[in-house]
Write a protein that holds these residues in place. Structure first.
Motif, PDB file in Angstrom:
ATOM      1  N   LYS A   1      42.787  41.735  38.284  1.00 49.86           N
ATOM      2  CA  LYS A   1      42.813  40.973  37.027  1.00 49.86           C
ATOM      3  C   LYS A   1      43.681  39.727  37.163  1.00 49.86           C
ATOM      4  O   LYS A   1      43.323  38.647  36.692  1.00 49.86           O
ATOM      5  N   ARG A   2      44.836  39.881  37.788  1.00 50.81           N
ATOM      6  CA  ARG A   2      45.745  38.740  37.944  1.00 50.81           C
ATOM      7  C   ARG A   2      45.128  37.666  38.850  1.00 50.81           C
ATOM      8  O   ARG A   2      45.182  36.475  38.540  1.00 50.81           O
ATOM      9  N   LEU A   3      44.516  38.071  39.954  1.00 54.81           N
ATOM     10  CA  LEU A   3      43.942  37.106  40.891  1.00 54.81           C
ATOM     11  C   LEU A   3      42.703  36.403  40.330  1.00 54.81           C
ATOM     12  O   LEU A   3      42.471  35.237  40.617  1.00 54.81           O
ATOM     13  N   THR A   4      41.901  37.121  39.555  1.00 52.65           N
ATOM     14  CA  THR A   4      40.685  36.521  38.993  1.00 52.65           C
ATOM     15  C   THR A   4      40.900  35.934  37.609  1.00 52.65           C
ATOM     16  O   THR A   4      39.974  35.356  37.038  1.00 52.65           O
ATOM     17  N   LYS A   5      42.120  36.105  37.083  1.00 55.06           N
ATOM     18  CA  LYS A   5      42.476  35.595  35.749  1.00 55.06           C
ATOM     19  C   LYS A   5      41.543  36.161  34.673  1.00 55.06           C
ATOM     20  O   LYS A   5      41.097  35.459  33.783  1.00 55.06           O
ATOM     21  N   ARG A   6      41.262  37.464  34.774  1.00 55.45           N
ATOM     22  CA  ARG A   6      40.429  38.158  33.792  1.00 55.45           C
ATOM     23  C   ARG A   6      41.303  39.093  32.975  1.00 55.45           C
ATOM     24  O   ARG A   6      42.252  39.680  33.479  1.00 55.45           O
ATOM     25  N   GLN A   7      40.930  39.256  31.731  1.00 53.09           N
ATOM     26  CA  GLN A   7      41.632  40.199  30.865  1.00 53.09           C
ATOM     27  C   GLN A   7      41.026  41.595  30.974  1.00 53.09           C
ATOM     28  O   GLN A   7      41.738  42.582  30.996  1.00 53.09           O
ATOM     29  N   GLU A   8      39.687  41.653  31.010  1.00 54.32           N
ATOM     30  CA  GLU A   8      38.970  42.926  31.063  1.00 54.32           C
ATOM     31  C   GLU A   8      37.997  42.914  32.236  1.00 54.32           C
ATOM     32  O   GLU A   8      37.538  41.863  32.670  1.00 54.32           O
ATOM     33  N   LEU A   9      37.663  44.098  32.717  1.00 53.78           N
ATOM     34  CA  LEU A   9      36.714  44.252  33.812  1.00 53.78           C
ATOM     35  C   LEU A   9      35.488  44.998  33.310  1.00 53.78           C
ATOM     36  O   LEU A   9      35.592  45.896  32.482  1.00 53.78           O
ATOM     37  N   CYS A  10      34.329  44.621  33.826  1.00 53.94           N
ATOM     38  CA  CYS A  10      33.102  45.331  33.450  1.00 53.94           C
ATOM     39  C   CYS A  10      33.132  46.732  34.065  1.00 53.94           C
ATOM     40  O   CYS A  10      33.895  47.010  34.993  1.00 53.94           O
ATOM     41  N   ALA A  11      32.294  47.607  33.560  1.00 50.30           N
ATOM     42  CA  ALA A  11      32.297  49.010  33.982  1.00 50.30           C
ATOM     43  C   ALA A  11      31.975  49.158  35.474  1.00 50.30           C
ATOM     44  O   ALA A  11      32.597  49.961  36.177  1.00 50.30           O
ATOM     45  N   GLU A  12      31.022  48.363  35.973  1.00 52.73           N
ATOM     46  CA  GLU A  12      30.640  48.455  37.379  1.00 52.73           C
ATOM     47  C   GLU A  12      31.796  48.037  38.292  1.00 52.73           C
ATOM     48  O   GLU A  12      32.094  48.696  39.285  1.00 52.73           O
ATOM     49  N   LEU A  13      32.455  46.952  37.943  1.00 54.00           N
ATOM     50  CA  LEU A  13      33.586  46.484  38.737  1.00 54.00           C
ATOM     51  C   LEU A  13      34.740  47.467  38.671  1.00 54.00           C
ATOM     52  O   LEU A  13      35.408  47.737  39.676  1.00 54.00           O
ATOM     53  N   ASP A  14      34.960  48.035  37.507  1.00 57.19           N
ATOM     54  CA  ASP A  14      36.014  49.030  37.336  1.00 57.19           C
ATOM     55  C   ASP A  14      35.736  50.261  38.208  1.00 57.19           C
ATOM     56  O   ASP A  14      36.638  50.801  38.850  1.00 57.19           O
ATOM     57  N   ARG A  15      34.469  50.670  38.262  1.00 53.60           N
ATOM     58  CA  ARG A  15      34.080  51.809  39.098  1.00 53.60           C
ATOM     59  C   ARG A  15      34.292  51.490  40.576  1.00 53.60           C
ATOM     60  O   ARG A  15      34.788  52.321  41.336  1.00 53.60           O
ATOM     61  N   LYS A  16      33.951  50.281  40.992  1.00 53.95           N
ATOM     62  CA  LYS A  16      34.129  49.892  42.394  1.00 53.95           C
ATOM     63  C   LYS A  16      35.602  49.845  42.783  1.00 53.95           C
ATOM     64  O   LYS A  16      35.958  50.182  43.909  1.00 53.95           O
ATOM     65  N   LEU A  17      36.437  49.429  41.867  1.00 54.86           N
ATOM     66  CA  LEU A  17      37.868  49.400  42.155  1.00 54.86           C
ATOM     67  C   LEU A  17      38.469  50.801  42.238  1.00 54.86           C
ATOM     68  O   LEU A  17      39.527  50.988  42.834  1.00 54.86           O
ATOM     69  N   ASP A  18      37.791  51.794  41.649  1.00 62.62           N
ATOM     70  CA  ASP A  18      38.251  53.184  41.718  1.00 62.62           C
ATOM     71  C   ASP A  18      37.917  53.859  43.047  1.00 62.62           C
ATOM     72  O   ASP A  18      38.484  54.879  43.373  1.00 62.62           O
TER      73      ASP A  18
END
Length: 165
Positions: A16-33
């Motif tokens: 989130k800090r590197l991409t300057k995003r507040q929220e992540l989509c569900a697919e991206l969140d799953r990939k980060l897990d």
């Protein structure tokens, strides 16, 4: 060593800090897990799966241009080893054939994608093209490059075994 959910939380926060995003989509969140060092992630990395994630037209063109050039360079090295061998072995010839074919097809496929994607006017047209081709088809040049370079390494080993030993 930091295992478990805390590393997933840290990875999300860093992303989130590197991409300057507040929220992540569900697919991206799953990939980060997913586990970073899993076999699946390693295979996806080495077969070019990262190219298909959030990439613009210019980035696609740069990736395939570079892949085409490096594949052509490796192909020329492969041909040089094959033509300079004074002793010919059946296995060596087979390895050379597979390496040459894989690198040649990687060069052609990459060049094809450079031309096709370069003909698109916008990122939206590229996204449509990627949807039509499918993400696995766009990974073919990288997979062929991977096979070709592995075979080139074997060719290198066999060449020195036959010529030097």
């Amino acid at each position: 060593m930091n295992n478990g959910k805390s590393s997933h939380k840290e990875r999300r926060a860093l992303f989130k800090r590197l991409t300057k995003r507040q929220e992540l989509c569900a697919e991206l969140d799953r990939k980060l897990d997913e586990r970073v060092d899993s076999v699946r992630n390693i295979v996806h990395f080495w077969t070019g799966a990262g190219v298909n994630s959030y990439v613009s037209k210019d980035q696609y063109v740069k990736v395939f241009e570079m892949l085409s050039l490096v594949s052509a360079l490796m192909l020329s090295i492969c041909v040089s080893f094959y033509t300079s061998a004074t002793k010919m072995d059946h296995v060596f010839g087979l390895i050379c054939c597979v390496a040459n074919c894989a690198l040649w097809m990687s060069t052609l496929a990459s060049a094809f994608f450079v031309v096709t994607i370069g003909a698109c006017s916008t990122d939206e047209e590229v996204s449509l093209l990627v949807l039509m081709y499918g993400t696995y088809l766009l990974r073919v040049p990288m997979i062929l490059f991977l096979w070709g370079t592995a075979m080139l390494f074997l060719e290198f080993v066999f060449y020195f075994k036959m010529e030097v030993d």
